[in-house]
Design a protein around this motif. Structure first.
Motif, short mmCIF file in Angstrom:
data_model
loop_
_atom_site.label_atom_id
_atom_site.label_comp_id
_atom_site.label_asym_id
_atom_site.label_seq_id
_atom_site.Cartn_x
_atom_site.Cartn_y
_atom_site.Cartn_z
N VAL A 332 9.24 7.55 6.88
CA VAL A 332 9.07 7.64 5.42
C VAL A 332 8.14 6.86 4.66
CG1 VAL A 332 10.75 7.58 3.45
CG2 VAL A 332 11.52 8.52 5.48
N GLY A 333 8.41 5.46 4.61
CA GLY A 333 7.49 4.52 4.11
C GLY A 333 6.16 4.59 5.07
N ASP A 334 6.30 4.82 6.28
CA ASP A 334 5.14 4.77 7.15
C ASP A 334 4.27 5.84 6.69
OD1 ASP A 334 5.44 2.87 9.02
OD2 ASP A 334 6.39 4.02 10.47
N ILE A 335 4.91 7.04 6.16
CA ILE A 335 3.76 8.26 5.83
C ILE A 335 3.16 7.73 4.46
CG2 ILE A 335 3.61 10.71 4.97
CD1 ILE A 335 6.35 11.20 6.45
N LEU A 336 3.76 7.13 3.39
CA LEU A 336 3.00 6.43 2.17
C LEU A 336 1.93 5.37 2.75
CD1 LEU A 336 6.06 6.37 -0.06
CD2 LEU A 336 4.46 8.51 0.25
N ALA A 337 2.30 4.60 3.66
CA ALA A 337 1.29 3.57 4.18
C ALA A 337 0.13 4.35 4.83
CB ALA A 337 2.21 2.70 4.99
N TRP A 338 0.42 5.36 5.57
CA TRP A 338 -0.68 6.05 6.30
C TRP A 338 -1.54 6.71 5.23
CZ3 TRP A 338 -1.89 11.15 5.55
CH2 TRP A 338 -2.73 11.85 6.34
N TYR A 339 -0.85 7.35 4.23
CA TYR A 339 -1.79 7.97 3.09
C TYR A 339 -2.49 6.83 2.47
CZ TYR A 339 -3.20 10.41 -0.87
OH TYR A 339 -4.12 11.06 -1.74
N VAL A 340 -1.96 5.71 2.17
CA VAL A 340 -2.94 4.72 1.47
C VAL A 340 -3.95 4.49 2.29
CG1 VAL A 340 -3.02 2.22 0.67
CG2 VAL A 340 -1.14 4.16 -0.20
N GLN A 341 -3.72 4.20 3.54
CA GLN A 341 -4.71 3.70 4.43
C GLN A 341 -5.96 4.63 4.82
OE1 GLN A 341 -3.34 1.23 7.72
NE2 GLN A 341 -5.19 0.68 8.22
N HIS A 342 -5.51 6.02 5.08
CA HIS A 342 -6.12 6.64 5.76
C HIS A 342 -6.70 8.15 5.01
CE1 HIS A 342 -5.87 4.55 9.36
NE2 HIS A 342 -4.72 4.55 9.43
N ALA A 343 -6.20 8.09 3.87
CA ALA A 343 -6.33 9.40 3.02
C ALA A 343 -6.48 9.10 1.49
CB ALA A 343 -5.33 10.41 3.28
N ALA A 414 3.97 14.83 -3.18
CA ALA A 414 4.33 15.68 -2.38
C ALA A 414 4.87 15.08 -1.02
CB ALA A 414 3.22 16.53 -2.06
N LEU A 415 4.27 14.06 -0.72
CA LEU A 415 4.67 13.38 0.65
C LEU A 415 6.14 12.59 0.22
CD1 LEU A 415 1.39 11.64 1.79
CD2 LEU A 415 2.77 13.66 2.58
N ILE A 416 6.43 12.14 -0.97
CA ILE A 416 7.72 11.58 -1.41
C ILE A 416 8.66 12.68 -1.32
CG2 ILE A 416 8.96 10.41 -3.23
CD1 ILE A 416 6.24 8.92 -3.86
N GLU A 417 8.39 13.59 -1.86
CA GLU A 417 9.15 14.95 -1.99
C GLU A 417 9.54 15.38 -0.96
OE1 GLU A 417 7.56 16.57 -6.55
OE2 GLU A 417 6.73 17.41 -4.65
N ALA A 418 8.70 15.48 0.26
CA ALA A 418 8.89 15.83 1.66
C ALA A 418 9.74 15.06 2.13
CB ALA A 418 7.61 16.01 2.51
N THR A 419 9.71 13.66 1.98
CA THR A 419 10.84 12.89 2.66
C THR A 419 12.14 13.20 2.02
OG1 THR A 419 10.61 10.94 1.23
CG2 THR A 419 9.13 11.35 3.18
N ALA A 420 12.19 13.38 0.74
CA ALA A 420 13.63 13.73 0.16
C ALA A 420 14.03 15.12 0.55
CB ALA A 420 13.20 13.70 -1.61
N PHE A 421 13.19 15.94 0.71
CA PHE A 421 13.54 17.25 1.24
C PHE A 421 14.32 17.04 2.74
CE2 PHE A 421 10.16 19.46 -1.49
CZ PHE A 421 11.11 19.62 -2.16
N TYR A 456 14.60 11.52 -5.01
CA TYR A 456 15.58 11.73 -4.14
C TYR A 456 16.83 12.28 -4.62
CZ TYR A 456 13.75 9.90 0.24
OH TYR A 456 12.83 9.92 1.32
N SER A 457 17.16 11.65 -5.95
CA SER A 457 18.51 12.05 -6.80
C SER A 457 18.13 13.47 -7.21
CB SER A 457 18.57 11.01 -8.05
OG SER A 457 19.49 11.61 -8.80
N ASP A 458 16.87 13.79 -7.77
CA ASP A 458 16.75 15.19 -8.31
C ASP A 458 16.61 16.25 -7.19
OD1 ASP A 458 16.46 14.35 -10.92
OD2 ASP A 458 14.28 13.96 -10.82
N VAL A 459 16.08 15.78 -6.08
CA VAL A 459 16.17 16.94 -4.97
C VAL A 459 17.45 16.95 -4.49
CG1 VAL A 459 15.39 16.82 -2.51
CG2 VAL A 459 13.69 16.34 -4.20
N CYS A 460 18.24 15.99 -4.33
CA CYS A 460 19.66 16.20 -3.66
C CYS A 460 20.68 16.65 -4.83
CB CYS A 460 19.96 14.85 -3.07
SG CYS A 460 19.08 14.36 -1.74
#
Lengths: 554, 554
Positions: A332-343, A414-421, A456-460
């Motif tokens: 979850v946080g790892d995806i956002l960290a990956w994004y910041v570092q690699h994309a 979109a990455l945050i939303e995906a983890t919420a989904f 997360y609140s909106d998605v759920c």
């Protein structure tokens, strides 16, 4: 006035908290970093180097930290040590060490300090993967009853692969180990001179079941004939629910800590599970999300149900009498960290530098200004595979909807939303099994991010409470101490009662916005279609993974 | 010795080339940037501002550039002007202007200079989208026979939407326009005092068909009653194949250019199509790829076939007697440019800066070291929709296989591979229709990138030739001049003959590597599955697009 101590043994440090045993009010906290930290390259004070994926800890660091932080909170609070009635411990898991019959870590015995397998293996020691694969395969072949309770796959992080690695790679160390046990259980053994095992770690990481016990001798012998009596010989000790009384503080430790010998010490718990208690959940019903690099979802219920796609269920695992269900998202946080570092492009880094804030701040601010759907993107959050509900580490991440107009904040949102989904899928899996979460409560580092929480609140489509305690695990450990001490001493009669009295109210409640929720319902439909297509129908991802492995080798 | 002139009118500049009429050897080239360039904000020398998506040019720039570059090549080469026997023109298309009866651009007529619609609309003028939508819808409703030849959709860049926009937004300009014509046809009219229309632009952009002519009066009247006689009244002039003789140089232009009045001027061609000839393809069979921001695929064959998913087929469109088939990928270099600007992380930009090279160079070098499959990724290259074979601008890009280990060079290579897979789909679509390409030849900016070329060769499993001429369009234009002049004057009897003699051999041939091709066959299978899933089965992408539009408005 009665007080309790909570000791939270983490990956890099130990934290002590001293709280009012009735109200839970914090009197003081103290943190101590382990001198040797995570041992990944060479054994401390030696030239002995470790293999890839090894991760050890030094048990001396645990005890030094314990003594220093307890002294720290007593001194900072001015509390009379005689008023301390209970002590609880939470610990990372599965962090496991071999000891002699008296509980001395083998790595502290003359002649064994240079033996890597004599040292405690930290939870994130991943070098037992070959053993883990065999543990899983053999269980599957032999139709082991316990395998489905763990989602069909045993992690290399758990007890059995780690112990088997010791046996196979250092049979002499294995032979000399009178006990192989969890770090938390070892700490409590040290403090009380009584060996017990906590049902939380035993159940979630040690394959123990309250009614069925451990895996059979026949199964262990099939793994390795020398392993046949592992549980009987080296995993002895009664398994008790966290918060049960383990014993009183030993005279030696009472003296070392400056506390009385009447301090009641509780059976410990895993750190993540302690956060549920400290986060204000002590009863059946609510779903607690511990959101960090990955997310762990914990829900308690009064019976054992089969929840398809949910990986772990342990009776007495958190609160005695309740079944603790554990689900999770592997990144979850790892995806956002990956994004910041690699994309995240240079432009965003430049903006952050100019504004004197982090790249996450810049992206969060821009992403927060977008409406749901505005990115045109939907992602599958499988950057580290899918733990729930598909239990497939060969799955991988997907981004759909990219255009020449796609900007960094679109992808970040979109990455945050995906983890919420992904969390919504888990919430719905519980619901479908008759375990509808009565509340959603979040803790962990990501719970402090308002954009993440609102999404997360909106998605759920649900209220999402943020746990009130900033150190929920340590508070949860202190609650164990209050229950071990009991109401007569000024503590509590049960964990439910302790939580009700000692946990602070939520620091914030995020409420879903109806129009946003409606759009997210539509996006979630896309997500579910992709989820089923890539997770169930298509084998494209395992094929891509196989081609990757071949490509790397060529 | 006989020589020919080729004039290549591009988006930003005009290029002249002077070549040996027999061998095609280059004697000199000269480039002149248009003083007003692409006019997007205000009319030159005025305060009249333009709307969104407008793009105009100044016809004075064309003529000034023509005169300057012809003088440039004559002077630089030392060629005797009396030895120039032929002149050919290629031009961007559909770049279209209204003129009076004598051919004077309306924007040069007193009182009209402040009227935006009096100016030439450049090919990338996109403000006629509403008109284009109606042109398409009405054709679909009325079952127009010509619509399927264009893949079911008429672009806002083409002749009819642009003319209709003039009629609707500036009826007085429309009324005063005696002619509405392509820039290339206008140049040739100026040079020869004879109005002809080239079959290439008329066919690909003007809805003309050699046997069926233009869309019907009834159809035009249904668009707008005032539009009923558009083709009859304002699109007059015979349609001839490129390279046919348009006429001889007028005395006025002969004097201005310092050339003889016996210079034969050819019917012009679109710039992309000129590149096919200059790139060495003058016969039926080979597939020519013009690879830049987008890719245009051109193949000639001796009959009209229905090729499902291929957008344009025009008889005499490139070489008389042959049908020219045009396919395309809407974004290729654009995707890589998007990646560098919006998704390549700061680390890559830092490396490029330290090494003193471009970000593309850094990424290409790293990506070239990867084996096929090693990225673990597969992408759909639909960042700007899919033109062939799905003809759907609502489609969007996809990345599958992302993990925490995904690095920039993995993504960069996957994007290149995706565009190669997109080309393979087109190659196979031609094959399935009985039009198997006999050779693959590439020109355009991306043809200079060895990584891109090798990936295309490996993915298609075919030799891939790189066109030998670095200025293939201008050379192709000169070939038109050589054919217009004919063999008796020292030129050539046909375009096929001109190409055979005047085009240089390929500068390089990339050959597929068998093991890489095998891996790409497997990856291509993934790509095709995604292609069909997202392009045919699922409506996820149009739904995401709709949510995006709603989101932006909210």
């Amino acid at each position: 006035m009665p007080f309790c101590l909570g000791l939270d043994f983490g990956t890099e440090s130990v934290r002590a908290i001293l709280v009012d045993a009735r109200s839970g009010a914090t009197m003081a906290t103290s943190v101590d970093r382990y001198a040797d930290g995570v041992i990944e390259h060479a054994l401390p004070g030696t030239v002995v180097t470790l293999g890839t994926d090894w991760a050890l800890q030094n048990p001396a660091d645990w005890l030094d930290g314990l003594a220093r932080t307890v002294a720290g909170v007593l001194s900072a609070s001015g509390v009379d040590p005689a008023d301390v009635i209970g002590l609880g411990v939470d610990f990372t898991s599965c962090t496991v060490l071999p000891t002699d019959a008296r509980g001395r870590p083998l790595c502290q015995i003359d002649g064994l300090v240079n033996q890597p397998h004599a040292w405690p293996k930290l939870w994130k020691h991943h070098a037992a993967q070959p053993q883990a694969d065999r543990v899983t395969e053999l269980a599957a072949e032999s139709g082991a009853r316990w395998l489905p309770r763990y989602g069909g796959r045993i992690s290399s992080e758990w007890m059995l692969p780690k112990a088997l690695q010791v046996l196979e790679e250092a049979p002499e160390i294995y032979r000399r180990a009178a006990h192989v046990l969890e770090g938390g259980d070892w700490i409590v053994w040290q403090l009380t001179a009584t060996l017990t095992r906590n049902a939380c770690a035993a159940g979630y990481k040690g394959l123990w079941h309250r009614r069925e016990g451990y895996p059979s001798r026949a199964y262990l012998a099939a793994l390795d004939p020398r392993f046949e009596r592992f549980y009987e010989e080296k995993a002895t000790g009664n398994v008790s629910a966290p918060g049960s009384l383990a014993g009183r503080l030993s005279p030696a430790w009472a003296a070392r800590l400056g506390l009385g010998t009447d301090v009641e010490v509780a059976v410990p718990i895993i750190d993540a599970h302690a956060a549920v208690l400290g986060g204000g959940v002590g009863e059946a019903g609510p779903l607690f999300l511990i959101m960090g690099t990955s997310t762990c979802h914990l829900l308690m219920a009064s019976g054992e149900s089969l929840v398809p796609g949910i990986a772990g269920v342990v009776e007495d695992g958190i609160v005695p009498g309740l079944h603790g269900y554990e689900a999770g998202q592997a990144a979850v946080g790892d995806i956002l960290a990956w994004y910041v570092q690699h994309a995240a492009p240079a432009s965003v880094h430049d903006e952050a530098r100019a504004a004197g804030c982090s790249v996450h701040d810049v992206l969060s601010e821009k992403a927060a200004r977008l409406a749901p759907g505005e990115s045109g993107l939907v992602a599958l959050d499988w950057w580290n595979g899918n733990r729930c509900t598909l239990m497939n580490s060969e799955l991988s991440g997907v981004l759909v909807g990219l255009t020449l107009g796609t900007r960094p904040e679109h992808v970040y949102r979109a990455l945050i939303e995906a983890t919420a989904f992904g969390t919504r899928v888990i919430v719905e899996a519980f619901e479908s099994a008759g375990l509808a979460a009565t509340r959603l409560v979040a803790g962990g580092g990501l719970a402090a991010n308002p954009l993440v929480m609102q999404v997360y609140s909106d998605v759920c489509g649900r209220d999402l409470e943020v746990a009130g305690s900033p150190q929920a695990s340590a508070l949860g450990a202190a609650m164990l101490g209050a229950v071990a001490a009991g109401p007569d001493r000024g503590g509590h009669a049960s964990l439910a009662e302790a939580v009700a009295h000692m946990a602070p109210p939520p620091s914030r409640v995020y409420r879903p916005d109806a129009p946003r929720r409606k759009t997210y319902d539509e996006l979630y439909r896309c997500y579910r279609e992709l989820y089923d297509a890539f997770g169930r129908t298509s084998d494209a991802m395992p094929r891509l993974r196989e081609l990757r492995v071949k490509g790397v080798r060529s």
